[in-house]
Scaffold this active site. Structure first.
Site, PDB file in Angstrom:
ATOM      1  CG  HIS A  83      25.045  14.445  57.106  1.00 50.71           C
ATOM      2  ND1 HIS A  83      25.227  13.499  58.032  1.00 50.71           N
ATOM      3  CD2 HIS A  83      26.406  14.396  56.613  1.00 50.71           C
ATOM      4  CE1 HIS A  83      26.189  12.854  57.710  1.00 50.71           C
ATOM      5  NE2 HIS A  83      27.011  13.415  56.861  1.00 50.71           N
ATOM      6  CE  LYS A 140      17.385  11.400  70.334  1.00 58.40           C
ATOM      7  NZ  LYS A 140      17.535  10.574  68.956  1.00 58.40           N
ATOM      8  NE  ARG A 141      24.035  19.774  70.449  1.00 61.60           N
ATOM      9  CZ  ARG A 141      25.001  20.662  69.992  1.00 61.60           C
ATOM     10  NH1 ARG A 141      26.210  20.421  69.676  1.00 61.60           N
ATOM     11  NH2 ARG A 141      24.711  22.068  70.060  1.00 61.60           N
ATOM     12  CE  LYS A 189      19.091  15.608  66.982  1.00 61.56           C
ATOM     13  NZ  LYS A 189      19.308  14.008  66.640  1.00 61.56           N
ATOM     14  CB  THR A 228      24.089   7.080  64.564  1.00 55.55           C
ATOM     15  OG1 THR A 228      24.524   8.339  65.168  1.00 55.55           O
ATOM     16  CG2 THR A 228      24.328   7.200  63.082  1.00 55.55           C
ATOM     17  CE  LYS A 239      26.139   6.308  68.540  1.00 53.03           C
ATOM     18  NZ  LYS A 239      26.402   7.729  68.944  1.00 53.03           N
TER      19      LYS A 239
HETATM   20  C1  LIG Z   1      25.445   8.802  68.636  1.00 54.94           C
HETATM   21  C2  LIG Z   1      25.801  10.106  69.312  1.00 54.94           C
HETATM   22  C3  LIG Z   1      24.850  11.277  69.010  1.00 54.94           C
HETATM   23  C4  LIG Z   1      23.985  10.962  67.745  1.00 54.94           C
HETATM   24  O1  LIG Z   1      22.717  10.906  68.377  1.00 54.94           O
HETATM   25  P1  LIG Z   1      21.259  10.971  67.796  1.00 54.94           P
HETATM   26  O2  LIG Z   1      20.265  10.439  68.742  1.00 54.94           O
HETATM   27  O3  LIG Z   1      21.390   9.968  66.405  1.00 54.94           O
HETATM   28  O4  LIG Z   1      21.344  12.288  67.308  1.00 54.94           O
HETATM   29  C5  LIG Z   1      25.149  12.374  69.356  1.00 54.94           C
HETATM   30  N1  LIG Z   1      26.226  12.417  70.631  1.00 54.94           N
HETATM   31  C6  LIG Z   1      26.996  11.526  70.956  1.00 54.94           C
HETATM   32  C7  LIG Z   1      27.524  11.681  71.991  1.00 54.94           C
HETATM   33  C8  LIG Z   1      26.527  10.212  70.381  1.00 54.94           C
HETATM   34  O5  LIG Z   1      27.495   9.184  70.862  1.00 54.94           O
END
Ligand SMILES: *Cc1c(COP(=O)(O)O)cnc(C)c1O
Length: 895
Positions: free
Chosen positions: A425, A619-620, A625, A730, A734
């Site tokens: 990953h 996101k985190r 990022k 991911t 979305k």
């Molecule tokens: C999809 C998702 C992530 C992943 O987000 P990235 O932008 O791809 O890092 C992190 N936290 C939650 C709650 C998510 O639903």
């Protein structure tokens, strides 16, 4: 804990009603012979249900059959079930049935439905003797279960009508549920999407994880700072079934001795040390529009309750026996809150072994019931390692086979390699997991020996095949010859698996050419494959965005079609010029933005206009990022607005910058980023000159259920990692699936998203992955590295105290100015600002914008986790779906 539960497993009385088909996988008392498994199964005809039925003891069949027809099929029956659960299960009166009780009772009614299908699915799989997939993940970020259960079972309308008669709105009831947040971010959510797809596609599959008492912490923002609060989520959890009869005692520490038999064969014995008991908790995972219901088995730790404890107890040393109990329970107490980072904490390694050993015990026991030869193990079992966290499973299976089952090393190792697949990953070097040899020696002495042997045989093979490359051995050794010596878990995972995959094309290419290059040379290119991530459209389109799902359904023949085959989305492209469709489309986006604006108002008190462009980055929080680049860009925008006349400002397209995400508690820089975002927000949002032109929002405690509100409301979302650092991402998928566009770098799955939706529908910017090394090198060694002038102005504003105490943000500024700007914020800043201007211009042309959005959604079919799981099944697991008989399930009303 009752004294009954403290009995060692082998002393427990056999149950008179022990099932003939051992579906729950109870360990069962040693030495008790069970009735023989009667094989009446003769294929998948009407025989199937008969086969299961025939296995039920005769005197129980009638009652069993009646039970199969129970549950609810209509509103009246549903209401009856709810009332029954309120009054008996919950021991409350309908007189004071509030939303909490209604949620609990509704969930229990659905759980009853799930469990029937779940039992049947397990029976069906056992009868068919089919190969199963075991997905080992230290994280499962599931979110809420009730809405998903309603959708997948197909009785949401029944529940909605029933609840409404009882005086409740279904949305209010659904929102009572506490998120199951057993994960940090993308990796854990991927595991959850995979479970949904595995069940929906009828693959026989189990997830294995840990049942943390505390999931990811709850984030509170106090005076602009992140504060972590424990998330005690188990108060009431109707979605799990404790299996107090499914327990395994897991050994730690101790020592190893060896014995030699007459034939000269040496056997290792791992003795002594400490035992901790693993107790199974099962969570049913319903598939969408199929009766298939898989299992997620989560292990919880307890004191082993062996004789030692009794001794202490009898000696009156009660406190110490309670202390032992608590020490054992800490193993599954907390989820480590680090995303993309592993620190060498002993408890973490203990968690990993505890979980892996319990899971393998369970898998091996289930295999042994089939009475097959060991060499058939890989025909029955595929184990997927989600990152390196479960790598010890490789060593544990080898140990079971050679030490406990008496197989030869080579035979055992063949089985191991054929069984495992490893998903990588990350390419971030600090994220590659390593453990000190000393810690291994102490905690798992036998496993360390086996790792040394694996490494020895591996290095011998390398030396034979590459005698000229003298450095190769030290480069690929599983043991890093550092001070202290370390075990490289990723290398162990590669050597012990038959397939290694990355999670997006760029990522898979990068690992093949950088961190795992030597292994490609050694094992050949076929071992290294790509499986681009996906997301489940059930949760991330239909549940999160019911209005958009309904509109899409009007063009695709109903949700039950495109939610099972997401490529059908391409049909909406035919309507891209249909005025009525476009109008509906825009109205839905506006309604979703209004929903988020209301949420922002209630949670932060800030009023934002749904007419503004919503710019989202959730996101985190991590330097790679680059939320820092985003907030620097916001500051730049603020400075430009301040330099304008009021007339000029009136003409500006209003924007709302929305952030959300947690920082690892020990990640100082990430916390500083959160603080800056909040500080900028409090200045900008209260500046009367700015008004609606710019708002800056930080939404507290980002999690799955908040994502479901935020994502459908986005106009543009930011996926702006330094090129080559984000494995896939991911949330980018979305957002596009929900009719938002993205601004992003050429990184992770952004590249494949671009290929699918078309270059004209995405805002790409910044340096490419192939140039990152040179740029970094230049920062470090080049002469007078100049930072971007706009960024310099932003830094001046920060340092003059515009957003509060300048010293609070010194670290962020220094990272760019003084410490080599590792994440290339300055290098990409100009391109980022230009691209943001292009976003403003494009948004001003709403007609064109809507066209881009519709076209993008139409072309997103590839990113379903169903496609992704089918690829794993074909290329890595070699498993087939096991379709249920259409007439064997409870009749389903499809959506
Ligand atoms: C999809 C998702 C992530 C992943 O987000 P990235 O932008 O791809 O890092 C992190 N936290 C939650 C709650 C998510 O639903």
């Amino acid at each position: 804990m009752s004294s009954e539960q403290q009995l060692p497993t082998r002393q427990r009385r056999p149950s008179a009603t022990a099932p003939i088909v051992d579906i729950q996988g109870s360990v069962g008392p040693a030495g008790v012979t069970r009735p023989k498994h009667r094989r009446t199964f003769t294929g998948f005809g009407a025989q199937e249900i008969k086969g299961v039925e025939a296995s039920i003891p005769e005197h129980m069949r009638e009652a069993w059959l009646k039970h199969q027809a129970s549950g609810f099929q209509n509103k009246e029956q549903f209401e009856k079930e709810v009332v029954r659960h309120v009054e008996t299960t919950l021991a409350r009166s309908m007189f004071n049935c509030d939303e909490t009780a209604a949620y609990a009772a509704t969930s229990l009614a659905f759980r009853d439905r799930l469990i029937i299908e779940w039992n049947r699915t397990q029976q069906r799989q056992t009868f068919a003797d089919s190969k199963r997939v075991y997905y080992l993940s230290l994280e499962f970020l599931m979110g809420r279960a009730l809405d998903n259960a309603m959708l997948n079972i197909g009785e949401k309308e029944v529940a909605q009508n029933g609840l409404s008669e009882l005086g409740f709105r279904v949305e209010d009831i659904i929102s009572q549920e506490h998120d199951a947040a057993l994960g940090n971010g993308g990796l854990g959510r991927l595991a959850a999407c995979f479970l949904d797809s595995l069940a929906s596609l009828n693959y026989p599959a189990w997830g294995y994880g840990l049942r943390y008492r505390y999931g990811i912490f709850k984030q509170e923002i106090i005076d602009g700072y992140q504060v972590e609060v424990p998330d005690y989520w188990l108060d009431f959890n109707p979605w799990e079934f404790p299996r107090h009869d499914v327990t395994v005692d897991i050994q730690f520490y101790g020592n190893v001795s060896k014995t030699t038999d007459e034939s000269g064969k040496v056997t290792a014995h791992w003795q002594g040390g400490e035992l901790v008991r693993a107790v199974a908790y099962d969570v049913p995972i319903p598939g969408y529009a199929t009766p298939s219901t898989n299992n997620l088995r989560l292990w919880s730790s307890q004191a082993s309750g062996g004789e030692f404890d009794f001794q202490k107890f009898n000696n009156g040393d009660y406190e110490s026996s309670v202390a032992d109990q608590q020490r054992a329970e800490t193993i599954s107490a907390v989820l480590y809150p680090n995303d993309n980072l592993d620190r060498g904490k002993e408890l973490r390694l203990k968690q990993q072994y505890f979980w892996v050993a319990a899971s393998l015990y369970d898998i091996v026991r289930r295999f042994k019931k089939t009475k097959r030869a060991w060499r058939e193990f890989p025909d029955q079992v595929a184990i997927q390692l989600n990152d390196t966290h479960p790598t010890l499973a490789i060593v544990e299976l080898q140990r079971i086979l050679i030490d406990l089952e008496g197989l030869d090393w080579d035979d055992a190792w063949n089985i191991v390699q054929q069984t495992f697949g490893y998903t990588n990953h990350t390419v971030l070097p600090e994220a590659l997991e390593k453990w000190s040899v000393g810690l291994f020696q102490h905690l798992l002495p036998r496993h360390l020996q086996i790792i040394y042997d694996i490494n020895l045989f591996f290095l011998q093979m390398v030396e034979r095949n590459f005698p000229k490359d003298r450095d190769m051995l030290s480069r690929v050794s599983i043991i890093e010859e550092s001070q202290p010596k370390m075990v490289r878990m990723a290398y162990l995972a590669i050597v012990g698996s038959h397939k290694v995959n990355g999670v997006a094309e760029l990522h898979s290419d990068l690992i093949r050419t950088t961190i795992f290059k030597d292994f490609v040379t050694i094992f050949g290119p076929d071992k290294f494959v790509n499986v681009t991530n996906g997301i489940t459209p059930r949760r991330w389109l239909h549940q999160a965005n019911p209005k958009l799902s309904a509109l899409i359904a009007t063009k695709t023949g109903g949700p039950e079609h495109f939610l099972k085959d997401l490529t059908l989305l391409n049909k909406i492209e035919l309507s891209v010029n249909d005025p009525a469709f476009r109008k509906e489309w825009a109205a839905i986006k506006l309604a979703n933005k209004q929903r988020l604006a209301d949420y922002i108002k209630t949670t932060t008190g800030v009023v934002v206009s749904p007419q503004a462009l919503f710019d989202v980055q959730v996101k985190r929080i991590h330097e790679y990022k680059r939320q820092q680049m985003n907030i620097f860009g916001v500051i730049h925008r603020y400075l430009v607005l301040k330099s304008m006349t009021p007339e000029q400002r009136k003409k500006v397209l209003p924007r709302v910058s929305i952030f959300g995400g947690k920082a690892a508690p020990g990640y100082w820089m990430a916390k500083q980023i959160i603080h800056l975002i909040n500080s900028v927000g409090s200045v900008v949002n209260n500046d009367p000159e700015i008004g609606d032109a710019l708002k800056v929002i930080f939404l507290e405690d980002y999690n799955v259920s908040k994502a479901e509100i935020i994502i459908p409301a986005s106009d543009i979302s930011e996926h702006i990692s330094t090129a080559g650092t984000e494995a896939s991402g991911t949330s980018n998928m979305k957002f596009v699936l929900n009719g938002g566009l993205i601004i992003g770098t050429c990184d992770g799955a952004n590249i494949e998203i671009t290929r699918e939706i078309g270059e004209e529908n995405i805002f790409l910017f910044g340096n490419l992955a192939e140039d990152v090394d040179d740029l970094r090198h230049h920062h470090t060694y080049g002469q007078d590295h100049k930072i971007d002038p706009s960024l310099d102005k932003v830094f001046q504003a920060i340092q003059s105290g515009t957003f509060g105490n300048a010293d609070d943000f010194n670290g962020m500024v220094a990272a760019v100015r003084e410490h080599g700007d590792f994440y290339l914020v300055s290098d990409d800043f100009h391109s980022y600002l230009e691209t943001q201007e292009l976003v403003d211009k494009s948004y001003a042309d709403q007609e064109l914008w809507v066209t881009k959005c519709i076209t993008s959604v139409a072309r997103m079919g590839f990113f379903s986790s169903d496609r992704c799981i089918n690829e794993y099944a074909e290329e890595i697991w070699n498993v087939e779906p096991l379709k249920p008989e259409t007439n064997s399930g409870v009749p389903k009303t499809e959506l």
